[in-house]
Design an enzyme around this catalytic site. Structure first.
Site, PDB file in Angstrom:
ATOM      1  N   TYR A 187      37.327   6.657  -6.066  1.00 47.54           N
ATOM      2  CA  TYR A 187      36.939   7.311  -7.314  1.00 47.54           C
ATOM      3  C   TYR A 187      37.265   6.385  -8.482  1.00 47.54           C
ATOM      4  O   TYR A 187      38.409   6.265  -8.899  1.00 47.54           O
ATOM      5  CB  TYR A 187      37.667   8.644  -7.484  1.00 47.54           C
ATOM      6  CG  TYR A 187      37.371   9.676  -6.431  1.00 47.54           C
ATOM      7  CD1 TYR A 187      36.276   9.568  -5.586  1.00 47.54           C
ATOM      8  CD2 TYR A 187      38.210  10.789  -6.276  1.00 47.54           C
ATOM      9  CE1 TYR A 187      36.015  10.523  -4.627  1.00 47.54           C
ATOM     10  CE2 TYR A 187      37.946  11.754  -5.327  1.00 47.54           C
ATOM     11  CZ  TYR A 187      36.857  11.619  -4.495  1.00 47.54           C
ATOM     12  OH  TYR A 187      36.614  12.571  -3.538  1.00 47.54           O
ATOM     13  N   GLY A 231      27.256  24.061  -4.736  1.00 47.68           N
ATOM     14  CA  GLY A 231      26.232  23.085  -4.393  1.00 47.68           C
ATOM     15  C   GLY A 231      25.150  23.650  -3.486  1.00 47.68           C
ATOM     16  O   GLY A 231      25.418  24.422  -2.571  1.00 47.68           O
ATOM     17  N   GLY A 232      23.887  23.271  -3.752  1.00 49.64           N
ATOM     18  CA  GLY A 232      22.783  23.581  -2.846  1.00 49.64           C
ATOM     19  C   GLY A 232      22.266  24.999  -2.890  1.00 49.64           C
ATOM     20  O   GLY A 232      21.642  25.463  -1.930  1.00 49.64           O
ATOM     21  N   PHE A 233      22.467  25.712  -3.986  1.00 48.22           N
ATOM     22  CA  PHE A 233      21.962  27.081  -4.096  1.00 48.22           C
ATOM     23  C   PHE A 233      20.478  27.072  -4.467  1.00 48.22           C
ATOM     24  O   PHE A 233      20.044  26.283  -5.303  1.00 48.22           O
ATOM     25  CB  PHE A 233      22.725  27.850  -5.186  1.00 48.22           C
ATOM     26  CG  PHE A 233      24.042  28.409  -4.754  1.00 48.22           C
ATOM     27  CD1 PHE A 233      24.287  29.764  -4.823  1.00 48.22           C
ATOM     28  CD2 PHE A 233      25.058  27.581  -4.290  1.00 48.22           C
ATOM     29  CE1 PHE A 233      25.508  30.294  -4.452  1.00 48.22           C
ATOM     30  CE2 PHE A 233      26.275  28.088  -3.910  1.00 48.22           C
ATOM     31  CZ  PHE A 233      26.503  29.457  -3.984  1.00 48.22           C
ATOM     32  N   PRO A 287      31.596  23.922  -4.325  1.00 46.71           N
ATOM     33  CA  PRO A 287      31.576  25.390  -4.247  1.00 46.71           C
ATOM     34  C   PRO A 287      30.307  26.019  -4.797  1.00 46.71           C
ATOM     35  O   PRO A 287      30.005  27.165  -4.471  1.00 46.71           O
ATOM     36  CB  PRO A 287      32.812  25.808  -5.063  1.00 46.71           C
ATOM     37  CG  PRO A 287      33.119  24.631  -5.931  1.00 46.71           C
ATOM     38  CD  PRO A 287      32.717  23.427  -5.144  1.00 46.71           C
TER      39      PRO A 287
END
Length: 296
Positions: free
Chosen positions: A66, A218-220, A216
């Site tokens: 990171y 992601g990808g909806f 939490p």
């Protein structure tokens, strides 16, 4: 700063040999855009880390990749010497290139280098937890963990790592890793919309192994987001708060590591995760899950 706050949502979990707050903090967002370079507001980033510790959060998630090195160095500047209760988890298995990519780096020498880089940048003689990240930036991939996880097991035996975990893995890869050395946590993508790890979470809980979901929200799909937003509006809350509260309700071995670069947002996340959900709320939220595999 040296103890877990009893007011944190979710209570605690024993991660390896250490009791940690189930509500943790993920440091990824403290780096610059696309997780590259320093933060625009360094003092603000340090303030977020100190606020997390002040709230009693004892589980921090980071990685040498990171920045690279940025979040580790911020953690060291903000919190070193570390309180006894603080548990810092890091990840290895990928490097960063000049374009911001995440090239796989899981050869034995790569992993040894990354572990030593984490030791130096965090300013410790032994890492609390090292997660081996498999797959790639697009998701999980089939493949053996034997050589890479075996290398980390050797580093643990050499006293450089306390505990081992795996990330971005299939259930089969989890079992393969457990056949090599003890696994204390699994870190995968999982949320209300993507629940392909339901059976894995339950099996890990039965064996006392933590599950740490990332993304939490992601990808909806729009329809799924609409359902989540409707529940949030009915409860006078936010979609993120409802998603975090649902995860804590889902299983006692789920540990949260939501990230933010704002102290205000950090406090909002803590308060939101403590939202009480009714049986009707839970039933409506459970209907969101697609059950479709992600990257596997």
């Amino acid at each position: 700063m040296n103890a877990i706050s009893p007011s944190l949502p979710g209570g605690t979990w024993t991660l390896g040999d250490t009791t940690v707050s189930r509500f943790g903090y993920g440091a990824m967002q403290l780096a610059g855009p696309w997780v590259m370079g320093p933060p625009a507001d360094r003092d603000g980033a340090l303030a977020v880390l100190r606020a997390a510790a002040g709230l009693g959060i004892t589980h921090l998630d980071t990685s040498q990749a990171y920045g690279p090195a940025v979040t580790n160095e911020l953690i060291r500047e903000a919190l070193h010497p570390y309180p006894d209760a603080l548990f810092v988890a890091t990840k290895v298995g990928a490097d960063r290139d000049g374009q911001g990519g995440w090239p796989v780096a899981r050869g034995p020498q790569d992993l040894r280098r990354q572990v030593h880089e984490n030791l130096r940048s965090l300013g410790v003689e032994r890492l609390d937890l090292v997660n081996l990240r498999m797959g790639n930036a697009q998701g999980r991939l089939p493949g053996s963990v034997t050589e890479a996880f075996g290398t980390l097991a050797q580093l643990r035996d050499e006293g450089l790592i306390r505990h081992l975990g795996v990330s971005n893995v299939t259930a089969g890869q989890v079992e393969q890793a457990r056949g090599i050395a003890p696994v204390v946590c699994v870190q995968n993508m999982y949320n209300l919309a993507h629940r392909e790890d339901d059976a894995l979470i339950d099996a890990l809980a039965a064996d006392g192994i933590a599950y740490v979901p990332f993304f939490p929200l992601g990808g909806f799909t729009p329809l799924q987001s609409g359902t989540l937003s409707a529940v949030a509006a009915r409860r006078g809350s936010t979609p993120m708060a409802v998603a975090l509260a649902w995860l804590l309700h889902r299983s006692p071995n789920i540990l949260l590591i939501p990230g933010t670069s704002s102290t205000e947002h950090l406090r909002e996340n803590v308060a939101g995760a403590g939202l009480e959900l009714s049986e009707a709320d839970l039933a409506e939220l459970d209907s969101i899950g697609t059950g479709n595999p992600v990257g596997a």
